[in-house]
Write a protein that holds these residues in place. Sequence first.
Motif, PDB file in Angstrom:
ATOM      1  N   ARG A   1      -3.437  -4.102  -6.098  1.00  0.00           N
ATOM      2  CA  ARG A   1      -4.656  -3.466  -6.611  1.00  0.00           C
ATOM      3  C   ARG A   1      -5.476  -2.896  -5.466  1.00  0.00           C
ATOM      4  NH1 ARG A   1      -7.563  -8.127  -9.696  1.00  0.00           N
ATOM      5  NH2 ARG A   1      -6.763  -9.216  -7.859  1.00  0.00           N
ATOM      6  N   SER A   2      -6.125  -1.789  -5.712  1.00  0.00           N
ATOM      7  CA  SER A   2      -7.026  -1.212  -4.720  1.00  0.00           C
ATOM      8  C   SER A   2      -8.324  -1.993  -4.707  1.00  0.00           C
ATOM      9  CB  SER A   2      -7.293   0.257  -5.039  1.00  0.00           C
ATOM     10  OG  SER A   2      -8.012   0.363  -6.265  1.00  0.00           O
ATOM     11  N   GLN A   3      -9.150  -1.726  -3.682  1.00  0.00           N
ATOM     12  CA  GLN A   3     -10.442  -2.401  -3.621  1.00  0.00           C
ATOM     13  C   GLN A   3     -11.294  -2.049  -4.839  1.00  0.00           C
ATOM     14  OE1 GLN A   3     -11.232  -4.733  -1.251  1.00  0.00           O
ATOM     15  NE2 GLN A   3     -12.950  -5.139  -2.632  1.00  0.00           N
ATOM     16  N   LYS A   4     -11.136  -0.792  -5.315  1.00  0.00           N
ATOM     17  CA  LYS A   4     -11.879  -0.366  -6.512  1.00  0.00           C
ATOM     18  C   LYS A   4     -11.428  -1.165  -7.727  1.00  0.00           C
ATOM     19  CE  LYS A   4     -12.828   3.734  -9.329  1.00  0.00           C
ATOM     20  NZ  LYS A   4     -12.581   5.180  -9.513  1.00  0.00           N
ATOM     21  N   ASP A   5     -10.083  -1.390  -7.829  1.00  0.00           N
ATOM     22  CA  ASP A   5      -9.563  -2.193  -8.946  1.00  0.00           C
ATOM     23  C   ASP A   5     -10.089  -3.620  -8.885  1.00  0.00           C
ATOM     24  OD1 ASP A   5      -8.119  -0.015  -9.811  1.00  0.00           O
ATOM     25  OD2 ASP A   5      -6.283  -0.603  -8.738  1.00  0.00           O
TER      26      ASP A   5
ATOM     27  N   LYS B   1       0.824  -1.224   0.000  1.00  0.00           N
ATOM     28  CA  LYS B   1       0.000   0.000   0.000  1.00  0.00           C
ATOM     29  C   LYS B   1       0.855   1.270   0.000  1.00  0.00           C
ATOM     30  CE  LYS B   1      -3.795  -2.403   2.298  1.00  0.00           C
ATOM     31  NZ  LYS B   1      -4.859  -2.384   3.296  1.00  0.00           N
TER      32      LYS B   1
ATOM     33  N   ASP C   1       1.149   3.194  -2.424  1.00  0.00           N
ATOM     34  CA  ASP C   1       0.414   4.212  -3.175  1.00  0.00           C
ATOM     35  C   ASP C   1      -0.683   4.869  -2.348  1.00  0.00           C
ATOM     36  OD1 ASP C   1      -0.793   1.698  -3.102  1.00  0.00           O
ATOM     37  OD2 ASP C   1      -2.056   2.132  -4.845  1.00  0.00           O
ATOM     38  N   LEU C   2      -0.936   4.361  -1.132  1.00  0.00           N
ATOM     39  CA  LEU C   2      -2.001   4.912  -0.302  1.00  0.00           C
ATOM     40  C   LEU C   2      -1.463   5.775   0.825  1.00  0.00           C
ATOM     41  CD1 LEU C   2      -4.347   1.794   0.013  1.00  0.00           C
ATOM     42  CD2 LEU C   2      -4.414   3.643  -1.677  1.00  0.00           C
TER      43      LEU C   2
END
Length: 790
Positions: free
Chosen positions: A237-241, A206, A208-209
């Motif tokens: 990957r993010s949760q959105k991804d 994470k 990128d977060l």
Amino acid sequence: MGNRGMEELIPLINKLQDAFSSIGQSCNLDLPQIAVVGGQSAGKSSVLENFVGRDFLPRGSGIVTRRPLILQLVNSKAEYAEFLHCKGRKFVDFEEVRMEIEAETDRITGSNKGISPVPINLRVYSPNVLNLTLIDLPGMTKVAVGDQPQDIEFQIRDMLLQFITRESCLILAVTPANTDLANSDALKIAKEVDPQGLRTIGVITKLDLMDEGTDAREILENKLLPLRRGYIGVVNRSQKDIDGRKDIRSALAAERKFFLSHPAYRHMAERMGTPHLQKSLNQQLTNHIRDTLPGLRSKLQSQLLSLEKEVEEYKNFKPDDPTRKTKALLQMVQQFGVDFEKRIEGSGDQVDTLELSGGARINRIFHERFPFELVKMEFDEKELRREISYAIKNIHGVRTGLFTPDLAFEAIVKKQIIKLKEPCLKCIYLVIQELISTVRQCTNKKVNGGTGRGCLSSYPRLREETERIVTTYIRERDSKTKDQVMLLIDIELSYINTNHEDFIGFVIRRGWLTINISIMKGGSKDYWFVLSAESLSWYKDEEEKEKKYMLPLDNLKIRDVEKGFMSTKHTFAIFNTEQRNVYKDLRQIELACDSQEDVDSWKASFLRAGVYPEKDQVLFRTEGAPADTFSMDPQLERQVETIRNLVDSYISIVNKSIRDLMPKTIMHLMINSAKEFIHSELLAYLYSCADQNSLMEESADQAQRRDEMLRMYHALKEALHLIGDISTSTISTPLPPPVDDTWLQRDPSNSAATWAPTCSAGPHSRPTSCKPCPFLCSPTYPLPSWSASC
């Protein structure tokens, strides 16, 4: 690495794991592996999915990984997955892999978010992976959710410790970059079991977060909060991804772009990201396996030696060879007979120390259970006296009896003897059950280390027929044994032997007593007294030839007499309740003994003869009993008491005889006969009920076990051969030198201030005169700082 042996070492370890797991035995080799630990939602599952390049792990909130997942990655041209619990089935659709993991998890743990230490074994073949074995463990949590037990935190912790405590296990500690690293649960638990940091690899997710203006550069450069094996950063990957079904290949490309474009990470981009992490883990696991090879080799050799004798016979094994079948059948029937006899007669080899079995249990039936059943058959005293009273009255009829009738005694005794049939039959039943149980234990016995080879349990039809034939024979002997026991009871009923040496008969007691008479009437004298059920007689001496007197017991009672002033003897008196003379002109005679114990003993004997103490009102009728049950006639009461004592004496003789004859009868007619049948006739019965081929048809489990045993044997030999090549020809990268990791034990608030850079050239530039440190700057252990003194 440039060494084929090292490249094949991880697949070999996987092969060994499967070989032992499929046979259902623990190899106890403690094979090297990598355990993935971290808090919930730290990104562990995403890291593993990035390795595979597929979505295949369960997703959701709370604890998603509830059982350890042993993930074996195998480089292969084809792409598919296999589960150890679904042998022979290839999963091409990775959505089905996810569903199978969820179903298998629920099968053991249920659907209430519970956890279990029983692992799921998954092997993924793909051209996109490097050979690697990892264990995905449940994420650490502190709060129970839903129906989870309140101690879920400690259950997960204990499960993690079961894996990471092993010295052969590398620890992949996953921590999100947007949390305080000094408080990382993964690094703390790793520090507990690996205080020197020899086995711990840090992974930062994470990146990128992180908050704008912050980065993890110093952590990834192993300057802040250093680890001996360093850190590797990844971007998942993010949760959105994930919700948008973003392709993992696209995610890996985005990860690559992130590291190349980020100003804090671009200088170390080649040492960051999922591909580099996978390659690094592959190298570190391989090197770690090499370090454990000496101990692994000795354990493999020990396993191989234990298998060699059995495998030697398996090598030339021909299941359909009729000669082998005949020989095996004869040997197994003979061994069954030996095992049965040993269990019955007892043996010093393979002694069961947990419970009684076979002959020991039958012995307990003979000498504890059966005597207990006889004793438990106690007389109902009130009912017995009523029966005796009625028998006496009915025998006398309209006449008044002067003497105790023998017929009443016989009638009561025979009725009591008949009651012995029930405990005798129960004894036979219990022995039969034990014999049948012993037969089953012998047919289910496994030999040769539990492999089942060469025993009845390997051949279902032969085992079933053996059990059926022997059990049927035992039940046939059951009826004959019962007939013989009933004959014993009938023999006892046919003749009541009142001349038996142990029967008290009508003579209750013999012994010396002194009659106290005044000197004027002859003085005290010693006589030999004989007390019977009808009278008290005394003789000159023990020869009983010269009788001095016989006193009928009718209307007699006993009273205590105080010891005289000069007397050394203890005295009691007998008198007539109707004021008649008892002896000559004496209303009572005083009888003296040497001790009070003798007096009490004689009083007890008189009680058995129906002569009671003066002050006792012996009314045998109890509350609730019919008024006509017992007569108040003293003579009848004495006769009842006499017969009662005689019955008690005779029944004890019969019980003693039955206790002696029952075990002998059962042993002769049932147990010894069964042993003889097994040794001499069982084989003929087996051949008559089925042909040899059907009897010797091997069970599918046994055939599979034999094949797996051979596979394991060859896997062990191959492993030893490969280990020999690797040990002598491989040069691997040394373990990095220690770093200052005391930050894991200090206050997190002061952790940043404790680090002091060691590179005089600065953290971000490499001086032209500096050579890369072979330890700190190896591609396997990416530590980007440079030292001018290297």
